[in-house]
Every structure is written in C-alpha cells, then in structure tokens.
Design an enzyme around this catalytic site. Structure first.
Site, PDB file in Angstrom:
ATOM      1  N   ARG A 192     -10.060  39.152  61.271  1.00 42.97           N
ATOM      2  CA  ARG A 192      -9.684  37.293  61.902  1.00 42.97           C
ATOM      3  C   ARG A 192      -8.396  37.980  63.362  1.00 42.97           C
ATOM      4  O   ARG A 192      -8.830  38.059  63.740  1.00 42.97           O
ATOM      5  CB  ARG A 192      -9.501  36.448  61.734  1.00 42.97           C
ATOM      6  CG  ARG A 192      -9.752  35.576  62.331  1.00 42.97           C
ATOM      7  CD  ARG A 192      -9.299  34.129  61.950  1.00 42.97           C
ATOM      8  NE  ARG A 192     -10.299  33.188  63.215  1.00 42.97           N
ATOM      9  CZ  ARG A 192      -8.808  32.345  63.673  1.00 42.97           C
ATOM     10  NH1 ARG A 192      -7.911  31.914  62.599  1.00 42.97           N
ATOM     11  NH2 ARG A 192      -9.337  31.428  64.289  1.00 42.97           N
TER      12      ARG A 192
ATOM     13  N   HIS B 233      -8.460  38.903  66.489  1.00 44.25           N
ATOM     14  CA  HIS B 233      -6.992  37.836  67.429  1.00 44.25           C
ATOM     15  C   HIS B 233      -6.222  38.900  68.590  1.00 44.25           C
ATOM     16  O   HIS B 233      -5.631  38.553  69.281  1.00 44.25           O
ATOM     17  CB  HIS B 233      -6.243  36.831  67.233  1.00 44.25           C
ATOM     18  CG  HIS B 233      -7.887  35.964  66.929  1.00 44.25           C
ATOM     19  ND1 HIS B 233      -7.316  34.160  66.631  1.00 44.25           N
ATOM     20  CD2 HIS B 233      -8.702  35.719  66.837  1.00 44.25           C
ATOM     21  CE1 HIS B 233      -8.095  33.499  66.167  1.00 44.25           C
ATOM     22  NE2 HIS B 233      -9.340  34.681  66.701  1.00 44.25           N
TER      23      HIS B 233
ATOM     24  N   HIS C  80     -18.381  36.989  61.587  1.00 48.48           N
ATOM     25  CA  HIS C  80     -18.223  34.533  60.321  1.00 48.48           C
ATOM     26  C   HIS C  80     -19.334  34.950  59.713  1.00 48.48           C
ATOM     27  O   HIS C  80     -19.705  33.514  58.176  1.00 48.48           O
ATOM     28  CB  HIS C  80     -19.025  33.746  61.191  1.00 48.48           C
ATOM     29  CG  HIS C  80     -17.758  33.437  61.463  1.00 48.48           C
ATOM     30  ND1 HIS C  80     -18.034  33.017  63.250  1.00 48.48           N
ATOM     31  CD2 HIS C  80     -17.002  33.904  61.960  1.00 48.48           C
ATOM     32  CE1 HIS C  80     -16.921  32.511  63.932  1.00 48.48           C
ATOM     33  NE2 HIS C  80     -15.803  33.398  63.965  1.00 48.48           N
TER      34      HIS C  80
ATOM     35  N   TRP D 124     -19.587  30.292  55.821  1.00 49.61           N
ATOM     36  CA  TRP D 124     -20.448  30.116  56.605  1.00 49.61           C
ATOM     37  C   TRP D 124     -21.438  30.698  55.734  1.00 49.61           C
ATOM     38  O   TRP D 124     -22.962  30.785  56.153  1.00 49.61           O
ATOM     39  CB  TRP D 124     -20.610  31.433  57.631  1.00 49.61           C
ATOM     40  CG  TRP D 124     -19.673  30.685  59.173  1.00 49.61           C
ATOM     41  CD1 TRP D 124     -20.279  30.379  60.190  1.00 49.61           C
ATOM     42  CD2 TRP D 124     -18.454  31.513  59.047  1.00 49.61           C
ATOM     43  NE1 TRP D 124     -18.928  30.148  61.216  1.00 49.61           N
ATOM     44  CE2 TRP D 124     -17.843  30.454  60.894  1.00 49.61           C
ATOM     45  CE3 TRP D 124     -17.229  31.403  58.745  1.00 49.61           C
ATOM     46  CZ2 TRP D 124     -16.627  30.397  60.677  1.00 49.61           C
ATOM     47  CZ3 TRP D 124     -16.236  31.743  59.262  1.00 49.61           C
ATOM     48  CH2 TRP D 124     -15.306  31.161  60.236  1.00 49.61           C
TER      49      TRP D 124
ATOM     50  N   ASP E 233     -21.438  29.039  67.067  1.00 47.93           N
ATOM     51  CA  ASP E 233     -22.306  29.619  66.331  1.00 47.93           C
ATOM     52  C   ASP E 233     -23.936  28.924  66.809  1.00 47.93           C
ATOM     53  O   ASP E 233     -24.515  30.059  66.573  1.00 47.93           O
ATOM     54  CB  ASP E 233     -22.398  29.802  65.010  1.00 47.93           C
ATOM     55  CG  ASP E 233     -20.425  30.088  64.145  1.00 47.93           C
ATOM     56  OD1 ASP E 233     -20.300  31.993  64.895  1.00 47.93           O
ATOM     57  OD2 ASP E 233     -19.919  29.025  63.733  1.00 47.93           O
TER      58      ASP E 233
HETATM   59  C1  HEM Z   1     -17.445  33.728  69.328  1.00 46.02           C
HETATM   60  C2  HEM Z   1     -15.965  32.833  69.038  1.00 46.02           C
HETATM   61  C3  HEM Z   1     -15.394  33.026  67.958  1.00 46.02           C
HETATM   62  C4  HEM Z   1     -14.980  31.505  67.744  1.00 46.02           C
HETATM   63  C5  HEM Z   1     -15.046  30.384  68.813  1.00 46.02           C
HETATM   64  C6  HEM Z   1     -14.467  31.500  66.611  1.00 46.02           C
HETATM   65  C7  HEM Z   1     -13.665  31.024  65.619  1.00 46.02           C
HETATM   66  C8  HEM Z   1     -12.749  30.861  64.293  1.00 46.02           C
HETATM   67  C9  HEM Z   1     -12.523  30.063  63.724  1.00 46.02           C
HETATM   68  C10 HEM Z   1     -12.207  28.172  64.010  1.00 46.02           C
HETATM   69  C11 HEM Z   1     -12.421  30.504  62.687  1.00 46.02           C
HETATM   70  C12 HEM Z   1     -11.499  30.005  61.100  1.00 46.02           C
HETATM   71  C13 HEM Z   1     -10.517  29.785  60.859  1.00 46.02           C
HETATM   72  C14 HEM Z   1      -9.752  28.941  60.155  1.00 46.02           C
HETATM   73  O1  HEM Z   1      -9.846  27.616  60.073  1.00 46.02           O
HETATM   74  O2  HEM Z   1      -9.354  29.563  59.222  1.00 46.02           O
HETATM   75  C15 HEM Z   1     -12.278  31.634  62.537  1.00 46.02           C
HETATM   76  C16 HEM Z   1     -12.791  32.820  61.663  1.00 46.02           C
HETATM   77  C17 HEM Z   1     -12.700  33.855  61.491  1.00 46.02           C
HETATM   78  N1  HEM Z   1     -13.383  34.703  62.432  1.00 46.02           N
HETATM   79 FE1  HEM Z   1     -13.657  33.458  63.686  1.00 46.02          FE
HETATM   80  N2  HEM Z   1     -13.923  33.665  66.026  1.00 46.02           N
HETATM   81  C18 HEM Z   1     -15.390  33.926  66.714  1.00 46.02           C
HETATM   82  C19 HEM Z   1     -15.406  35.192  67.063  1.00 46.02           C
HETATM   83  C20 HEM Z   1     -15.153  36.013  66.434  1.00 46.02           C
HETATM   84  C21 HEM Z   1     -15.400  37.288  65.717  1.00 46.02           C
HETATM   85  C22 HEM Z   1     -15.382  37.572  67.384  1.00 46.02           C
HETATM   86  C23 HEM Z   1     -14.860  37.877  64.737  1.00 46.02           C
HETATM   87  C24 HEM Z   1     -14.599  39.716  63.990  1.00 46.02           C
HETATM   88  C25 HEM Z   1     -15.695  40.220  64.640  1.00 46.02           C
HETATM   89  C26 HEM Z   1     -13.847  36.604  63.849  1.00 46.02           C
HETATM   90  C27 HEM Z   1     -13.829  37.235  62.367  1.00 46.02           C
HETATM   91  C28 HEM Z   1     -13.887  35.719  61.792  1.00 46.02           C
HETATM   92  C29 HEM Z   1     -13.395  35.799  60.425  1.00 46.02           C
HETATM   93  C30 HEM Z   1     -13.828  37.037  59.731  1.00 46.02           C
HETATM   94  C31 HEM Z   1     -13.006  34.778  60.322  1.00 46.02           C
HETATM   95  C32 HEM Z   1     -12.819  34.216  58.925  1.00 46.02           C
HETATM   96  C33 HEM Z   1     -10.928  33.866  58.332  1.00 46.02           C
HETATM   97  C34 HEM Z   1     -10.864  34.092  56.981  1.00 46.02           C
HETATM   98  O3  HEM Z   1     -11.695  33.334  56.145  1.00 46.02           O
HETATM   99  O4  HEM Z   1      -9.578  33.642  56.595  1.00 46.02           O
HETATM  100  N3  HEM Z   1     -14.682  35.706  64.973  1.00 46.02           N
HETATM  101  N4  HEM Z   1     -13.316  32.247  63.777  1.00 46.02           N
END
Ligand code: HEM
Length: 404
Positions: free
Chosen positions: A28, A32, A156, A172, A217
């Site tokens: 992430r 970002h 995700h 997820w 999603d």
């Molecule tokens: C499509 C639009 C996306 C949205 C709206 C989104 C939103 C989010 C949100 C709200 C979280 C939760 C963060 C937390 O509460 O710790 C999250 C976690 C995460 N996102 Fe996304 N995300 C998106 C795309 C992506 C992309 C493109 C990637 C990587 C290529 C990604 C990788 C991750 C990962 C690995 C987590 C888990 C982080 C953890 O467990 O600490 N996301 N995302």
C-alpha cells in the site's frame, strides 16, 4: 552476496520478523507513493519520496503509512545509497513476491527531494466510498486503463481495512497474507450486502459476514467492462499475476524521470506507437495530420522499408498534406529500401499536384536515383506521366531554384 541480494534479504527481514508481517502495508505504501501521478501535468508519483513531508503525509488517505516508512528506516541505515523513494517502492514490489505473488519488474533510479515543494495536493488518491466513474477519473489520470484498474485492485487480496486508519473494517479474503486471486473469486461467488453498522457504508458477505468489500470494490462487478476482467482473473490466476505484475510495475515507475529505464522504455514504446500511427494517417491523407505528429518521431520510417509519412502521402496523392509534412520536418529526400524518394512515388503515379508541392519545398533533390537507377524524371517517363515529366524538366531548366 552482492548488494542487491543483501538489500532483498534486509527488506524481507524488515517486513517479516517476530514482531510483524508487513507485506500488505508495504504494497500500500508503494501504491500511495505512486498513485498521485497526474499525466497531464506530469506531477506526483513516487520520485522525490515526497510522502515524508506535509501536506502529503497528512493526507487522510495516507493514515497509518508512517509505520511502514519507519520500519524501512532500519534498512536505509545499512543501505545509505538507496534513495527513500526507491526504498518505498521497491519494498512494495518485493512484498508482492514475498507473499507468494508474481515477480514485479522493478528498476531503481528515483531520487529524494529535500523540500515539500513537489508534494501533490490531497485528493489525488481514490475515495473508497465512490463508484466506477471516480475510479476511471483517478486511474485514467495516472495513464492506467480499465484492465489495469481491475488488475491493480486485486492487491486487496492482501491485508485488511483498519477502523483507525480508514474508518472501514475487515479483510477481503480468508488469507490476507497470501497473494492469490481470492479477492476476485470472492467478488463473483459471494453475495455482497451492505453491512449493518454505524460506520462508513461498506459491504459484507451475506453468507458468513466475515469478509468485506469497499464500494469501489463492488463497482468492479457492477460495471460490464470491469466485470469482464474480474471474471477472467477469478478463473485464471496466471492471467491476474501477469497483468498485475505489468500494471504494478508501471504504476511504481509513474513520474520517474528519464533516468529510470522502465519509464524510458515505456516512453520509447509510446513514441513508436504514435510514430506508426502518424505514418498510417499520412497514408490515408488525414486532414488533421499535424495533431497526430504530437509525441511522434516524424522523421522515422517504417521498419524494414524505411518509408516515411511523406513517402506514403506522396504515393497515394494526398497533395493537401505535403506542405504540412515538410513543415513538420519529415525528411524530404529520404530514400526507402528501393531507393525511392517521395518524389519518385508521386512521379510514378502521376500525382502532379504532389510533385509541384515537393518541388516547391526548399532542398528537394530531384537527381536521386532509385535501385533501378532512375531519377523521378526517368520514372515519370517510364510510366507515361507526361505532365509530371514536363514539370520536372521545367524545374531542371530553371536550375532547380524557381518555384512552380
Ligand atoms: C481502487 C481504488 C482503491 C481504493 C479506494 C482503496 C482503498 C483502500 C482502503 C480504504 C484500505 C484500508 C486501509 C486501512 O484501513 O488500513 C486499503 C487497503 C489496502 N490497499 Fe487499497 N485501495 C484502492 C486500490 C489499491 C491498489 C491499486 C493497491 C495496490 C496495487 C491497493 C493495495 C492495498 C493494500 C495491500 C491494502 C491493505 C493494507 C493493510 O492491510 O495494511 N489498493 N485500500
């Protein structure tokens, strides 16, 4: 062991140890850092490691990411020559592999800014409460396609939402530490209903209520184009791995200057495509040919035959485009693999107006001979194009200098 192997081992140790398994948050952090890129202004992206500075580090979308940057601090201490910008992104690329996912092609070359001057504004990262139009706005701005959006969202499959960071809650997938295609399988095989709680609107699986999906999603199964890819990746993990590795690798290279060979290769590929399109459009006599020259190498010829845009326009008699092509810098006297110039092509088919335009262009060489040993005049005569032969003879008589 070389430096790169040592770096890989040290990153593995920083992300997986007795205190923590940090693969998801590293993925992430890398995303970002990179996903702020705006292709229109060429701003944002991972170069500069600007997330170290306010306002970027205080963007609510980046809540909690300071933790992983602090974890990487130990690695920086023993690898002082690697930039923070490379560290943030390389850790993300490796974390995918460490979690059982595909190898993500990665090239170093980012540098660290010393001020916040290039921090992107808040609001460039996606808002999870929105739908398909928002996803397209954000990702297309980065230069990503619909297919990329779906493949990248497959990240995700790792990690979970943490209430304190985002206001959302839950994982997820059943194994959030394994990189596989479960996210897509869950999207298509489970029934997603709004979760009943006081928090942000999110979805839960109707059957067990243990998994979650964000509104963004669920947008992937409600839009026909997105859904096609979700179904593909749910069925075919190899296709997901291939597309994810490609898209994530490009994502991490966004906004990285020419020193990054990946970005350079991307740019060169884009230029090749635009140049081919430019030549094809010249062949069809497209009126707005000038616009198509943007981002193209107008001097380039077809691989093999060496035929330029001017050859093609002249061959088909598109007199209205000749002056524009010459002004754009398409080489006037380039010879193709048969030794023909644009003038030979126009003369052969009797395109008098094209011949006139070419003769009027400064620097035309009417004496060049093709592989048959013929100049343009010789060809015009061979093909019985009397009016063209007359024009060429008159041009010769005038010493090649006076315009027709
Ligand atoms: C499509 C639009 C996306 C949205 C709206 C989104 C939103 C989010 C949100 C709200 C979280 C939760 C963060 C937390 O509460 O710790 C999250 C976690 C995460 N996102 Fe996304 N995300 C998106 C795309 C992506 C992309 C493109 C990637 C990587 C290529 C990604 C990788 C991750 C990962 C690995 C987590 C888990 C982080 C953890 O467990 O600490 N996301 N995302």
């Amino acid at each position: 062991m070389n430096d790169k192997d040592q770096l890989k081992r040290d990153l593995h140790k920083a992300l997986l140890n007795s205190k923590v398994i940090a693969f998801p948050i590293a993925v992430r952090q890398a995303w970002h850092s990179s996903g702020t890129y705006d292709k229109h202004s060429n701003t944002g992206g991972s170069n500069g490691a600007t997330m170290r500075f306010a306002p970027e580090k205080d963007d609510p979308a980046n809540n909690g990411l300071g933790i992983v940057r602090d974890m990487l601090h130990e690695v920086k201490k023993v690898h002082p020559n690697i930039s923070e910008a490379d560290l943030y992104t390389y850790a993300g690329a490796l974390a995918v592999e460490f979690a059982g996912g595909p190898h993500v092609p990665y090239l170093f070359g980012r540098t660290d800014d010393s001020t916040n001057a290039r921090c992107p504004m808040h609001g460039r990262l996606p808002d999870a409460s929105q739908g398909k139009d928002h996803l397209r706005d954000v990702f297309h701005r980065m230069g990503m396609s619909d297919r990329d959006i779906v493949a990248l969202s497959g990240a995700h499959t790792l990690g979970r939402c943490h209430f304190v960071r985002s206001g959302y809650d839950g994982p997820w997938t059943h194994n959030p530490l394994k990189f596989d295609n479960e996210y897509f399988r869950n999207l298509v095989s489970l029934t997603w209903v709004p979760r009943e709680w006081d928090g942000e609107m999110q979805y839960t699986d109707k059957e067990t209520k243990t998994l979650m999906m964000l509104p963004t999603d669920v947008a992937l199964i409600r839009d026909g184009t997105f859904r096609k890819y979700v179904e593909l990746y749910a069925k075919d993990q190899e296709a997901f791995f291939r597309d994810f590795a490609d898209a994530y690798s490009r994502l991490l290279a966004l906004g990285v200057p020419h020193c990054c060979p990946h970005a350079q290769a991307q740019k060169a590929g884009e230029m090749k495509r635009k140049s081919a399109k430019f030549r094809e459009s010249a062949m069809h006599g497209v009126v707005e040919i000038k616009k198509l020259a943007e981002g193209a190498d107008v001097r380039e010829g077809d691989p093999g035959s060496g035929r330029t845009a001017l050859h093609k326009a002249a061959y088909w008699g598109h007199a209205h485009t000749i002056q524009t092509l010459v002004d754009l810098g398409v080489p006037l006297n380039a010879q193709d693999s048969d030794g023909d110039t644009a003038l030979h092509d126009a003369a052969r088919f009797g395109h008098l107006e094209v011949v006139k335009q070419l003769l009027n262009a400064r620097g035309v060489d009417i004496g060049l001979r093709n592989r048959q040993g013929l100049d343009a005049l010789g060809l015009a005569k061979e093909y019985g194009k009397r009016d063209v032969a007359d024009a060429l003879e008159q041009f010769k008589r005038n010493g090649g200098g006076s315009r027709l």
